[in-house]
Design a protein around this motif. Sequence first.
Motif, mmCIF file in Angstrom:
data_model
loop_
_atom_site.group_PDB
_atom_site.id
_atom_site.type_symbol
_atom_site.label_atom_id
_atom_site.label_comp_id
_atom_site.label_asym_id
_atom_site.label_seq_id
_atom_site.Cartn_x
_atom_site.Cartn_y
_atom_site.Cartn_z
ATOM 1 N N ILE A 4 36.302 23.582 14.039
ATOM 2 C CA ILE A 4 37.076 24.211 12.966
ATOM 3 C C ILE A 4 38.413 24.548 13.596
ATOM 4 N N ARG A 5 39.481 23.944 13.084
ATOM 5 C CA ARG A 5 40.787 24.094 13.714
ATOM 6 C C ARG A 5 41.905 24.114 12.685
ATOM 7 N N LEU A 6 43.130 24.292 13.181
ATOM 8 C CA LEU A 6 44.313 24.353 12.332
ATOM 9 C C LEU A 6 45.034 23.010 12.331
ATOM 10 N N THR A 7 45.570 22.630 11.184
ATOM 11 C CA THR A 7 46.493 21.501 11.107
ATOM 12 C C THR A 7 47.820 22.049 10.601
ATOM 13 N N ARG A 8 48.904 21.589 11.193
ATOM 14 C CA ARG A 8 50.211 22.151 10.872
ATOM 15 C C ARG A 8 50.881 21.409 9.739
ATOM 16 N N GLY A 9 51.512 22.182 8.894
ATOM 17 C CA GLY A 9 52.324 21.633 7.818
ATOM 18 C C GLY A 9 53.554 22.515 7.683
ATOM 19 N N ALA A 11 57.766 23.289 6.752
ATOM 20 C CA ALA A 11 59.063 22.800 7.206
ATOM 21 C C ALA A 11 59.326 23.209 8.652
ATOM 22 N N LYS A 12 60.403 22.681 9.187
ATOM 23 C CA LYS A 12 60.823 23.043 10.525
ATOM 24 C C LYS A 12 61.100 24.549 10.581
ATOM 25 N N LYS A 13 60.555 25.217 11.581
ATOM 26 C CA LYS A 13 60.698 26.677 11.786
ATOM 27 C C LYS A 13 60.000 27.512 10.705
ATOM 28 N N ARG A 14 59.222 26.878 9.819
ATOM 29 C CA ARG A 14 58.461 27.584 8.771
ATOM 30 C C ARG A 14 57.034 27.020 8.742
ATOM 31 N N PRO A 15 56.225 27.344 9.744
ATOM 32 C CA PRO A 15 54.898 26.729 9.814
ATOM 33 C C PRO A 15 53.969 27.193 8.703
ATOM 34 N N PHE A 16 53.062 26.317 8.335
ATOM 35 C CA PHE A 16 52.000 26.596 7.373
ATOM 36 C C PHE A 16 50.793 25.816 7.863
ATOM 37 N N TYR A 17 49.668 26.481 8.034
ATOM 38 C CA TYR A 17 48.504 25.846 8.632
ATOM 39 C C TYR A 17 47.346 25.757 7.648
ATOM 40 N N GLN A 18 46.681 24.607 7.632
ATOM 41 C CA GLN A 18 45.437 24.430 6.901
ATOM 42 C C GLN A 18 44.305 24.659 7.895
ATOM 43 N N ILE A 19 43.256 25.338 7.468
ATOM 44 C CA ILE A 19 42.073 25.518 8.297
ATOM 45 C C ILE A 19 41.083 24.442 7.864
ATOM 46 N N GLY A 37 40.534 26.488 4.072
ATOM 47 C CA GLY A 37 41.497 27.480 3.614
ATOM 48 C C GLY A 37 42.850 27.250 4.248
ATOM 49 N N PHE A 38 43.645 28.322 4.309
ATOM 50 C CA PHE A 38 44.969 28.206 4.903
ATOM 51 C C PHE A 38 45.369 29.494 5.611
ATOM 52 N N PHE A 39 46.376 29.373 6.482
ATOM 53 C CA PHE A 39 46.965 30.498 7.205
ATOM 54 C C PHE A 39 48.468 30.325 7.149
ATOM 55 N N LEU A 50 46.391 34.770 4.502
ATOM 56 C CA LEU A 50 45.189 34.086 4.942
ATOM 57 C C LEU A 50 44.210 33.971 3.788
ATOM 58 N N ARG A 51 43.646 32.776 3.625
ATOM 59 C CA ARG A 51 42.589 32.577 2.628
ATOM 60 C C ARG A 51 41.583 31.598 3.216
#
Length: 90
Positions: A4-9, A11-19, A37-39, A50-51
């Motif tokens: 179970i890990r994070l994938t990055r999405g 914009a540049k300098k504005r990270p958004f991660y899917q779990i 979910g997401f972080f 976080l969800r």
Amino acid sequence: MVKIRLTRGGAKKRPFYQIVVADIRSSRDGRYIERLGFFNPCATGGEDKLRIDTARARHWLERGAQPTERVAKLLEVSGAMDEFKAAKSS
């Protein structure tokens, strides 16, 4: 092995991660089995930071999925890890 890990999405300098649940052989942002979910570390105002679907996270933990260090901390915050430990000790 499944992690179970994070994938990055985001914009540049504005990270958004899917779990996500993914095979360890797939790349960081590559194929995954299920999205849990997401972080959003940059959340402001009324945005959710976080969800996580705790029931599905617990399901995968029971099946042997190993969370990364960061995801383990996020699961602790959401309460999914506590539910898993309580069920495991019973």
